[in-house]
Design an enzyme around this catalytic site. Structure first.
Site, PDB file in Angstrom:
ATOM      1  N   LYS A  63       0.838  -1.370   0.003  1.00 33.60           N
ATOM      2  CA  LYS A  63       0.051   0.064   0.141  1.00 33.60           C
ATOM      3  C   LYS A  63       0.841   1.396  -0.048  1.00 33.60           C
ATOM      4  CE  LYS A  63      -2.220  -1.053   3.958  1.00 33.60           C
ATOM      5  NZ  LYS A  63      -1.402  -2.196   4.291  1.00 33.60           N
ATOM      6  N   ARG A  66      -9.426   1.194   8.769  1.00 32.43           N
ATOM      7  CA  ARG A  66      -9.093   0.030   8.950  1.00 32.43           C
ATOM      8  C   ARG A  66      -9.882  -0.691   9.564  1.00 32.43           C
ATOM      9  NH1 ARG A  66      -3.253   0.639   8.593  1.00 32.43           N
ATOM     10  NH2 ARG A  66      -2.014  -0.967   9.633  1.00 32.43           N
ATOM     11  N   ARG A  90      11.362  -5.428   4.812  1.00 33.36           N
ATOM     12  CA  ARG A  90      11.005  -3.972   4.447  1.00 33.36           C
ATOM     13  C   ARG A  90      11.995  -3.203   5.208  1.00 33.36           C
ATOM     14  NH1 ARG A  90       5.060  -1.696   5.307  1.00 33.36           N
ATOM     15  NH2 ARG A  90       5.289  -2.920   7.227  1.00 33.36           N
ATOM     16  N   ARG A 112      11.381  -1.199  10.614  1.00 35.56           N
ATOM     17  CA  ARG A 112      10.326  -0.766  11.574  1.00 35.56           C
ATOM     18  C   ARG A 112      10.266  -1.763  12.712  1.00 35.56           C
ATOM     19  NH1 ARG A 112       5.022   0.266   8.000  1.00 35.56           N
ATOM     20  NH2 ARG A 112       4.019  -0.897   9.798  1.00 35.56           N
ATOM     21  N   ARG A 147      -0.178  -8.708  13.627  1.00 37.80           N
ATOM     22  CA  ARG A 147      -0.942  -7.786  12.635  1.00 37.80           C
ATOM     23  C   ARG A 147      -1.766  -8.315  11.635  1.00 37.80           C
ATOM     24  NH1 ARG A 147       4.276  -5.243  10.821  1.00 37.80           N
ATOM     25  NH2 ARG A 147       2.948  -3.905   9.474  1.00 37.80           N
TER      26      ARG A 147
HETATM   27  P1  ADP Z   1       1.305  -1.645   7.206  1.00 36.81           P
HETATM   28  O1  ADP Z   1       1.986  -0.696   6.296  1.00 36.81           O
HETATM   29  O2  ADP Z   1       2.095  -2.608   8.049  1.00 36.81           O
HETATM   30  O3  ADP Z   1      -0.207  -1.884   6.791  1.00 36.81           O
HETATM   31  P2  ADP Z   1       0.756   0.879   8.882  1.00 36.81           P
HETATM   32  O4  ADP Z   1       2.025   1.704   8.565  1.00 36.81           O
HETATM   33  O5  ADP Z   1      -0.261   1.441   8.063  1.00 36.81           O
HETATM   34  O6  ADP Z   1       1.217  -0.395   8.637  1.00 36.81           O
HETATM   35  O7  ADP Z   1       0.394   0.983  10.320  1.00 36.81           O
HETATM   36  C1  ADP Z   1       1.211   0.655  11.459  1.00 36.81           C
HETATM   37  C2  ADP Z   1       0.518   0.689  12.801  1.00 36.81           C
HETATM   38  O8  ADP Z   1       0.017   1.850  13.020  1.00 36.81           O
HETATM   39  C3  ADP Z   1      -0.575  -0.066  12.816  1.00 36.81           C
HETATM   40  O9  ADP Z   1      -0.212  -1.454  13.006  1.00 36.81           O
HETATM   41  C4  ADP Z   1      -1.572   0.385  13.958  1.00 36.81           C
HETATM   42  O10 ADP Z   1      -0.991   0.196  15.056  1.00 36.81           O
HETATM   43  C5  ADP Z   1      -1.150   1.741  13.586  1.00 36.81           C
HETATM   44  N1  ADP Z   1      -2.432   2.276  12.743  1.00 36.81           N
HETATM   45  C6  ADP Z   1      -2.314   2.719  11.543  1.00 36.81           C
HETATM   46  N2  ADP Z   1      -3.289   3.360  10.874  1.00 36.81           N
HETATM   47  C7  ADP Z   1      -4.404   2.904  11.887  1.00 36.81           C
HETATM   48  C8  ADP Z   1      -5.956   3.061  11.716  1.00 36.81           C
HETATM   49  N3  ADP Z   1      -6.471   3.625  10.650  1.00 36.81           N
HETATM   50  N4  ADP Z   1      -6.377   2.878  13.181  1.00 36.81           N
HETATM   51  C9  ADP Z   1      -5.697   2.229  14.016  1.00 36.81           C
HETATM   52  N5  ADP Z   1      -4.509   2.101  13.988  1.00 36.81           N
HETATM   53  C10 ADP Z   1      -3.635   2.359  12.814  1.00 36.81           C
HETATM   54  P1  ADP Z   2       1.986  -1.915   3.236  1.00 38.17           P
HETATM   55  O1  ADP Z   2       1.906  -0.465   3.067  1.00 38.17           O
HETATM   56  O2  ADP Z   2       0.763  -2.346   2.441  1.00 38.17           O
HETATM   57  O3  ADP Z   2       2.161  -2.455   4.565  1.00 38.17           O
HETATM   58  P2  ADP Z   2       4.742  -1.658   2.030  1.00 38.17           P
HETATM   59  O4  ADP Z   2       4.367  -0.792   0.558  1.00 38.17           O
HETATM   60  O5  ADP Z   2       5.340  -0.968   3.032  1.00 38.17           O
HETATM   61  O6  ADP Z   2       3.435  -2.457   2.325  1.00 38.17           O
HETATM   62  O7  ADP Z   2       5.493  -2.728   1.298  1.00 38.17           O
HETATM   63  C1  ADP Z   2       5.842  -3.856   2.129  1.00 38.17           C
HETATM   64  C2  ADP Z   2       7.582  -4.461   1.550  1.00 38.17           C
HETATM   65  O8  ADP Z   2       7.173  -5.070   0.286  1.00 38.17           O
HETATM   66  C3  ADP Z   2       8.526  -3.051   1.283  1.00 38.17           C
HETATM   67  O9  ADP Z   2       9.647  -3.672   1.692  1.00 38.17           O
HETATM   68  C4  ADP Z   2       8.259  -2.970  -0.095  1.00 38.17           C
HETATM   69  O10 ADP Z   2       9.424  -2.494  -0.783  1.00 38.17           O
HETATM   70  C5  ADP Z   2       7.864  -4.443  -0.690  1.00 38.17           C
HETATM   71  N1  ADP Z   2       6.957  -4.413  -1.915  1.00 38.17           N
HETATM   72  C6  ADP Z   2       6.156  -3.541  -2.276  1.00 38.17           C
HETATM   73  N2  ADP Z   2       5.212  -3.933  -3.136  1.00 38.17           N
HETATM   74  C7  ADP Z   2       6.402  -4.773  -3.914  1.00 38.17           C
HETATM   75  C8  ADP Z   2       6.269  -5.830  -5.056  1.00 38.17           C
HETATM   76  N3  ADP Z   2       5.256  -5.451  -6.114  1.00 38.17           N
HETATM   77  N4  ADP Z   2       7.022  -6.718  -5.185  1.00 38.17           N
HETATM   78  C9  ADP Z   2       8.138  -7.107  -4.233  1.00 38.17           C
HETATM   79  N5  ADP Z   2       8.132  -6.145  -3.023  1.00 38.17           N
HETATM   80  C10 ADP Z   2       7.290  -4.945  -2.922  1.00 38.17           C
END
Ligand code: ADP
Ligand code: ADP
Length: 216
Positions: A13, A88, A127, A159, A170
């Site tokens: 995302k 979420r 990541r 992270r 998660r």
């Molecule tokens: P990921 O990229 O792995 O999907 P995020 O960066 O979006 O994770 O979120 C990291 C953490 O921040 C989540 O595990 C949660 O604790 C918090 N968080 C992010 N967005 C929300 C939301 N909309 N509601 C509640 N907690 C959130």
């Molecule tokens: P999210 O926000 O959904 O948690 P991220 O965009 O942070 O996901 O991506 C999670 C990990 O996967 C990062 O290390 C990113 O570089 C990698 N990644 C994202 N898209 C791809 C893809 N299409 N192929 C391989 N790795 C990817």
């Protein structure tokens, strides 16, 4: 255009949000990024959020919604935005709908990034994020053994919540609380799914194609 990105943690995302938002010239609003900025800035909000984030749980809705309301009220979000990581859960989606109605607008489309769980775990475990510009990398897929950001030269970090145990929690939280959003938005007739397997550029191409009918 008003867009929401949904998908499990690690679906890509944040990665896709940076390209899609730039292609559409709309601000990318990532609740995870805002929470992390508050954690590193040592704010009261950051202290509260950290507790939940470290466990892999959601930050309470009340706090999250107030933060999103403030951000969506800023000028740059008036004509469009891309939300990454919010809503979420269904209560957040319902409040977002009401909030936008108060502003006299509505979401145009919700883009679901579809990818299987094994791939999500591989992506999360490798990541790395740039501490300077926030760009997202992957140790293997981007060959980032040097821990230096190719975009700005900043240092990369892993992270805290990308540890194996927290990743598992998660993914559970995603299944229990976030996955129900898929049928919520399908019922609203604004859900569009995109295959998020394969190279980043390929996924961006598919996403832009899926969004094309909604571009104003
Ligand atoms: P990921 O990229 O792995 O999907 P995020 O960066 O979006 O994770 O979120 C990291 C953490 O921040 C989540 O595990 C949660 O604790 C918090 N968080 C992010 N967005 C929300 C939301 N909309 N509601 C509640 N907690 C959130
Ligand atoms: P999210 O926000 O959904 O948690 P991220 O965009 O942070 O996901 O991506 C999670 C990990 O996967 C990062 O290390 C990113 O570089 C990698 N990644 C994202 N898209 C791809 C893809 N299409 N192929 C391989 N790795 C990817």
């Amino acid at each position: 255009m008003r867009v929401v990105l949904v998908g499990p943690p690690g679906a890509g995302k944040g990665t896709q949000a940076q390209f899609i938002a730039s292609n559409l010239s709309i601000p990318k609003i990532s609740t995870g990024d805002i929470f992390r900025a508050n954690v590193s800035g040592g704010t009261e909000l950051g202290k509260l959020a950290k507790e939940y984030m470290d466990r892999g749980d959601l930050v309470p809705d009340e706090v999250t919604i107030a933060m999103v309301r403030d951000r969506l009220s800023e000028d740059d979000a008036r004509d469009g935005f891309l939300l990454d990581g919010f809503p979420r859960n269904v209560p957040q989606a319902e409040i977002l709908k009401k909030m936008l109605a108060e502003f006299g607008v509505a979401l145009d489309v919700v883009l679901e990034l579809v990818v299987d769980e094994d791939e999500v775990v591989r992506r999360l475990a490798g990541r790395r994020t740039c501490s300077q510009c926030g760009r997202i990398w992957h140790v293997d897929f981007d060959d980032k053994k040097d821990d230096v950001c190719d975009a700005c030269g900043g240092g990369l970090y892993q992270r805290d919540d990308d540890k194996e145990e927290t990743i598992r929690r998660r993914l559970e939280v995603y299944q229990e609380q976030t996955a129900p959003l898929i049928s919520f938005y399908a019922d609203e007739k604004i859900l569009v799914g995109v295959d998020a397997a394969g190279p980043v550029e390929e996924v961006t191409r598919r996403a832009m194609e899926a969004l094309a009918p909604y571009v104003d």
